[in-house]
Design an enzyme around this catalytic site. Structure first.
Site, PDB file in Angstrom:
ATOM      1  N   ARG A 179       0.781  -1.164  -0.617  1.00  0.00           N
ATOM      2  CA  ARG A 179      -0.053   0.253  -0.069  1.00  0.00           C
ATOM      3  C   ARG A 179       0.703   1.011  -0.230  1.00  0.00           C
ATOM      4  O   ARG A 179       1.476   1.822   0.614  1.00  0.00           O
ATOM      5  CB  ARG A 179      -0.873  -0.352   1.235  1.00  0.00           C
ATOM      6  CG  ARG A 179      -1.476   0.759   2.041  1.00  0.00           C
ATOM      7  CD  ARG A 179      -1.326   1.928   2.359  1.00  0.00           C
ATOM      8  NE  ARG A 179      -2.684   3.331   2.860  1.00  0.00           N
ATOM      9  CZ  ARG A 179      -1.602   4.331   3.050  1.00  0.00           C
ATOM     10  NH1 ARG A 179      -0.197   4.347   3.665  1.00  0.00           N
ATOM     11  NH2 ARG A 179      -2.863   5.375   3.936  1.00  0.00           N
ATOM     12  N   ASP A 193       2.299   4.390   0.367  1.00  0.00           N
ATOM     13  CA  ASP A 193       1.491   5.950   1.428  1.00  0.00           C
ATOM     14  C   ASP A 193       1.745   7.171   0.626  1.00  0.00           C
ATOM     15  O   ASP A 193       3.149   7.723  -0.121  1.00  0.00           O
ATOM     16  CB  ASP A 193       2.430   5.633   2.829  1.00  0.00           C
ATOM     17  CG  ASP A 193       1.784   7.359   3.562  1.00  0.00           C
ATOM     18  OD1 ASP A 193       1.269   6.779   4.066  1.00  0.00           O
ATOM     19  OD2 ASP A 193       2.934   7.893   3.922  1.00  0.00           O
ATOM     20  N   TYR A 225       2.609  13.174  -3.565  1.00  0.00           N
ATOM     21  CA  TYR A 225       3.673  14.473  -3.327  1.00  0.00           C
ATOM     22  C   TYR A 225       5.213  14.123  -3.361  1.00  0.00           C
ATOM     23  O   TYR A 225       6.013  15.345  -2.986  1.00  0.00           O
ATOM     24  CB  TYR A 225       3.166  14.910  -1.557  1.00  0.00           C
ATOM     25  CG  TYR A 225       2.159  15.028  -1.301  1.00  0.00           C
ATOM     26  CD1 TYR A 225       1.213  15.084  -1.674  1.00  0.00           C
ATOM     27  CD2 TYR A 225       1.413  13.402  -0.161  1.00  0.00           C
ATOM     28  CE1 TYR A 225      -0.463  15.538  -0.810  1.00  0.00           C
ATOM     29  CE2 TYR A 225       0.128  13.896   0.129  1.00  0.00           C
ATOM     30  CZ  TYR A 225      -0.705  14.560  -0.199  1.00  0.00           C
ATOM     31  OH  TYR A 225      -1.564  14.305   0.436  1.00  0.00           O
ATOM     32  N   LEU A 226       5.048  13.763  -4.202  1.00  0.00           N
ATOM     33  CA  LEU A 226       6.690  13.271  -4.595  1.00  0.00           C
ATOM     34  C   LEU A 226       7.346  14.172  -5.261  1.00  0.00           C
ATOM     35  O   LEU A 226       8.897  14.213  -4.878  1.00  0.00           O
ATOM     36  CB  LEU A 226       6.883  11.135  -5.700  1.00  0.00           C
ATOM     37  CG  LEU A 226       6.458  10.210  -5.032  1.00  0.00           C
ATOM     38  CD1 LEU A 226       6.306   9.605  -5.978  1.00  0.00           C
ATOM     39  CD2 LEU A 226       6.740  10.056  -3.772  1.00  0.00           C
ATOM     40  N   GLU A 282      -2.661   5.101  -2.370  1.00  0.00           N
ATOM     41  CA  GLU A 282      -2.632   5.823  -1.333  1.00  0.00           C
ATOM     42  C   GLU A 282      -3.161   7.258  -1.792  1.00  0.00           C
ATOM     43  O   GLU A 282      -1.985   8.282  -1.751  1.00  0.00           O
ATOM     44  CB  GLU A 282      -2.631   5.937  -0.109  1.00  0.00           C
ATOM     45  CG  GLU A 282      -3.484   7.449   1.106  1.00  0.00           C
ATOM     46  CD  GLU A 282      -2.418   7.838   2.430  1.00  0.00           C
ATOM     47  OE1 GLU A 282      -3.471   8.131   3.078  1.00  0.00           O
ATOM     48  OE2 GLU A 282      -1.415   7.692   1.652  1.00  0.00           O
ATOM     49  N   ASP A 299      -7.054   6.607   9.848  1.00  0.00           N
ATOM     50  CA  ASP A 299      -6.703   8.003   9.680  1.00  0.00           C
ATOM     51  C   ASP A 299      -7.918   8.915  10.067  1.00  0.00           C
ATOM     52  O   ASP A 299      -8.931   8.091  10.093  1.00  0.00           O
ATOM     53  CB  ASP A 299      -6.106   8.999   8.784  1.00  0.00           C
ATOM     54  CG  ASP A 299      -4.714   8.642   8.431  1.00  0.00           C
ATOM     55  OD1 ASP A 299      -3.906   8.526   9.145  1.00  0.00           O
ATOM     56  OD2 ASP A 299      -4.470   8.227   6.891  1.00  0.00           O
TER      57      ASP A 299
HETATM   58  C1  GLC Z   1      -0.742   8.719   5.332  1.00  0.00           C
HETATM   59  C2  GLC Z   1      -0.801   7.766   6.454  1.00  0.00           C
HETATM   60  C3  GLC Z   1      -0.937   8.634   7.808  1.00  0.00           C
HETATM   61  C4  GLC Z   1       0.134   9.425   7.776  1.00  0.00           C
HETATM   62  C5  GLC Z   1       0.852  10.230   6.262  1.00  0.00           C
HETATM   63  C6  GLC Z   1       2.386  10.551   6.645  1.00  0.00           C
HETATM   64  O1  GLC Z   1      -1.940   9.390   5.434  1.00  0.00           O
HETATM   65  O2  GLC Z   1      -2.247   6.999   5.618  1.00  0.00           O
HETATM   66  O3  GLC Z   1      -1.232   7.820   8.373  1.00  0.00           O
HETATM   67  O4  GLC Z   1      -0.008  10.460   9.087  1.00  0.00           O
HETATM   68  O5  GLC Z   1       0.987   9.814   5.344  1.00  0.00           O
HETATM   69  O6  GLC Z   1       3.014   9.272   6.567  1.00  0.00           O
END
Ligand code: GLC
Ligand code: CA
Length: 539
Positions: A200, A202, A206-207, A244, A310
Site C-alpha cells: 500500500r 503511502d 506528493y513525490l 493512497e 486516519d
Molecule cells: C498517510 C497515512 C497517515 C500518515 C501520512 C504521512 O496519509 O495514512 O497515517 O500520517 O500518510 O505518512
C-alpha cells in the site's frame, strides 16, 4: 464480460495495526509473533489479505509512518526472522500480506537525513528538498493544519529550510535525485524477496514539487510511479501496488496510469459521500461519486473502505459538505482533526446495528475490493482523549478479561477503551463469535456471500431508478445470475418496486437474510425496512 483474474480484484482486505493487535511476550505492545498467533482469526472471519500498518524502525512521531530504517523491523514488534515466519505462516493458510511503502518521506532520524542535514557536500544532502526561501512552492497546501504552520522547517546547521508535506519530523525525499529512486527500488526488492504480496503505497501525490503548481499529482510523479511499477513487475508479476491518493475523482483515476501504474487505488471520493448519503437519507451523493469515476483499465480495481487508521478525511468535499459532515458526525469539536473526524465506524453510526450493517453491506456491494479496519467487525469504539489519531488505534478487544486479552502485562502501551458502551466487557471477539446474531457474525456471513458471488459483484454495475430518493438500488453482474442491491438510507420503511429484469423469474431471495419475495405481474415489490440493505438474487 471479462472475468476478474487477479487475486486482488475481488479480495477482502483487513487493515491491521500489529502494535495494537496481540502481545505475545507480555511487554504490553502487540507484535509480529502475536499476529502469527492470531492468523486463524483471519481465516475464520474469511478475509483474504492483511494490510500491515508500518512495522519499520521508527521514532514513532507519526505512528511508524516516520521511518528511520526501511529494512528493519521496529524492535517493539520483533525481528526480520519473525517477519519471515509471519509471511510463511500466512501463506500456508492462503492469506496474503501487503505492507505500507512510504516513498514520500523518511523520519528525521533516518541516517540519510541525519547525515545530509549537517553536511551540504554529503550525497545524502541531495536526498531531501532544500531552500533558503520558505516562500518557494507557496501553492502547496498544508495537510496537517492542526500542527504545522508551513511545509518548510529551518535547518540551522546548513542555514536553509527543508521541505515536508506532513510533520516536520518527516522530511520529504527529493525525487529529482535518481539515487532516491534507486534506494526505493532496493527497499521494494528487499521486501518482495521476503515473499510479501504487495504494497500500500503511502502519500503518492506528493513525490515531486514544481513551482506554480499545488505540487500534487504532477506528471513527473506519475512517471516515477510507472517506473516503480515496471520495476516491481520485473521482479515478480501479480504483486499488488495499491495507491493512497486522497484526491478528487479526476485526479485519483490518473493513478491507474492506463494500466501502467497502480493496479488498485483507494476510492477516496466515495467514502465521505456514503456517510453523507446516510445522513441525508438520499442516494445522490453516492451516485454522484460513482458517476465521476470513468471505467478503469482491465486488471485494475478500486479499494473501497469506510474507515481506516486516519481521521475520516473531508479534504475532497466542498466547504458546505464539510460543514454538513462536521455538524452531523462530529458535533463535539474534539473529534475534529485537521480536515476530518477522528472517530471509528461504530461511534460514527451511533452504535446502531441497522446502520452498521447497511453501510457495511453497501461497502461490499460497490465496485471494488472492500477493506475492513481492524476492530470494526466487532464495532469497537474510540477514545477522544488520546493524542492525534491514537484514539482509533487502541488494542483489539479479544475477551472481557483484563486488558481484553490483548496482553498479559499489567498495562497495555495505550489505554483500552473505557466507555461503558464500547469497553471490552461490552464488545469483544470471544462473545461475538459465540453469539449467532452478533455484528461479527454479520461480517462473517457477508464476507462468505461476497466471496460466493464475487465474480458477479465485481462485474457490471447499473443504477435502478426508483421513486424514492432514499433508496440506492443497482444491479451487479448480468442475467441470469444478476444481483439486485437495494438499500434504504432512511429511517422509514419504504416500498421498493421495479420491473423484473427477466420474464421467467418468479421469486427473489435476499442473500444476506434468506428472506424470499414473490414476483407478481413481472414486478418485484417488497417492503424495505428502515436502514436495510438487501442483496436480491432472482430465480
Ligand atoms: C498517510 C497515512 C497517515 C500518515 C501520512 C504521512 O496519509 O495514512 O497515517 O500520517 O500518510 O505518512
Ligand atoms: Ca510485545
Amino acid at each position: 464480460m471479462a472475468i476478474k483474474q487477479h487475486w486482488y480484484e475481488n479480495a477482502v482486505f483487513y487493515e491491521v495495526s500489529v502494535r495494537s493487535f496481540y502481545d505475545s511476550n507480555g511487554d504490553g505492545i502487540g507484535d509480529l509473533k502475536g499476529l502469527i498467533e492470531k492468523l486463524d482469526y483471519f481465516t475464520q472471519l474469511g478475509v483474504d489479505c492483511l494490510w500491515l500498518l508500518p512495522i519499520y524502525a521508527s521514532p514513532l512521531k507519526d505512528d511508524g509512518y516516520d521511518i528511520s530504517d526501511f529494512c528493519q523491523i521496529h524492535s517493539d514488534l520483533g525481528s526480520l526472522q519473525d517477519f519471515d515466519e509471519l509471511v510463511s505462516s500466512a501463506h500456508q493458510r492462503g492469506l496474503r500480506i501487503i505492507m505500507d511503502l512510504v516513498m514520500n518521506h523518511t523520519s528525521a532520524d533516518h541516517t540519510w537525513f541525519k547525515t545530509g542535514r549537517v553536511d551540504k557536500r554529503s550525497p545524502y544532502h541531495d536526498y531531501y528538498v532544500w531552500s533558503v526561501d520558505p516562500k518557494k512552492y507557496a501553492d502547496a497546501r498544508i495537510i496537517f493544519i492542526d500542527t504545522e504552520t508551513s511545509n518548510w522547517t529551518w535547518n540551522e546547521t546548513t542555514k536553509e529550510y527543508y521541505w515536508h508535506r506532513f510533520y516536520s519530523s518527516q522530511p520529504d525525499l527529493n525525487y529529482e535525485n535518481p539515487s532516491v529512486i534507486e534506494e526505493m527500488k532496493r527497499v521494494i526488492h528487499f521486501w518482495l524477496q521476503k515473499g510479501i504480496d504487495g504494497f500500500r503505497v503511502d502519500a503518492v501525490p506528493y513525490l515531486v514539487e514544481q513551482e506554480g503548481t499545488n505540487c500534487e499529482n504532477l506528471p513527473k510523479t506519475h512517471a516515477i510511479l510507472q517506473e516503480i511499477r515496471r520495476y516491481v513487475d520485473e521482479i515478480s508479476q501479480d504483486k499488488l501496488l495499491l495507491c493512497e491518493a486522497n484526491q478528487w475523482p479526476n485526479d485519483v483515476v490518473e493513478y491507474f496510469g492506463d494500466g501502467k501504474e497502480f493496479q488498485m487505488a483507494f476510492n477516496f471520493p466515495i467514502m465521505p459521500r456514503m456517510f453523507m448519503a446516510l445522513k441525508k437519507a438520499n442516494a445522490a451523493p453516492i451516485r454522484w461519486a460513482l458517476e465521476q469515476l470513468p471505467q478503469i483499465p482491465g486488471g485494475c480495481q478500486w479499494g473501497t473502505f469506510l474507515r481506516n487508521h486516519d481521521e475520516l478525511t473531508l479534504e475532497m468535499v466542498s466547504p458546505e459538505e464539510r460543514t454538513f459532515m462536521w455538524e452531523n458526525y462530529s458535533p463535539d469539536s474534539r473529534y475534529r482533526l485537521n480536515l476530518g473526524i477522528r472517530r471509528r465506524l461504530s461511534p460514527l453510526l451511533e452504535n446502531d446495528r441497522r446502520k452498521l450493517e447497511l453501510m457495511t453491506a453497501l461497502l461490499f456491494s460497490l465496485p471494488g475490493s472492500p477493506f475492513i479496519y481492524y476492530g470494526d467487525e466487532i464495532g469497537m469504539g474510540d477514545n477522544v482523549e488520546l493524542f492525534d489519531r491514537n484514539g482509533l488505534r487502541t488494542p483489539m478487544q479479544w475477551q472481557s478479561g483484563p486488558n481484553a486479552g490483548f496482553t498479559n502485562a499489567e498495562k497495555a502501551f495505550i489505554p483500552l477503551i473505557a466507555d461503558p458502551l464500547y469497553k471490552p466487557e461490552s464488545i469483544n471477539v470471544a462473545a461475538q463469535i459465540n453469539a449467532p446474531d452478533s455484528l461479527w457474525q454479520f461480517y462473517h456471513h457477508l464476507i462468505k456471500i461476497f466471496k460466493e458471488n464475487s465474480q458477479k459483484v465485481s462485474q457490471t454495475f447499473k443504477w435502478i431508478e426508483t421513486d424514492h430518493a432514499e433508496i440506492a438500488a443497482f444491479s451487479r453482474g448480468d442475467l441470469p445470475g444478476q444481483i439486485l442491491v437495494v438499500a434504504n438510507l432512511s429511517d422509514k420503511t419504504l416500498e421498493f418496486s421495479t420491473p423484473s429484469p427477466g420474464s421467467k423469474f418468479t421469486s427473489a431471495i435476499d442473500l444476506l437474510t434468506g428472506k424470499t419475495f414473490q414476483i407478481h405481474s413481472s414486478t418485484l415489490s417488497l417492503p424495505l425496512p428502515a436502514y436495510s440493505c438487501f442483496w436480491l438474487s432472482l430465480y
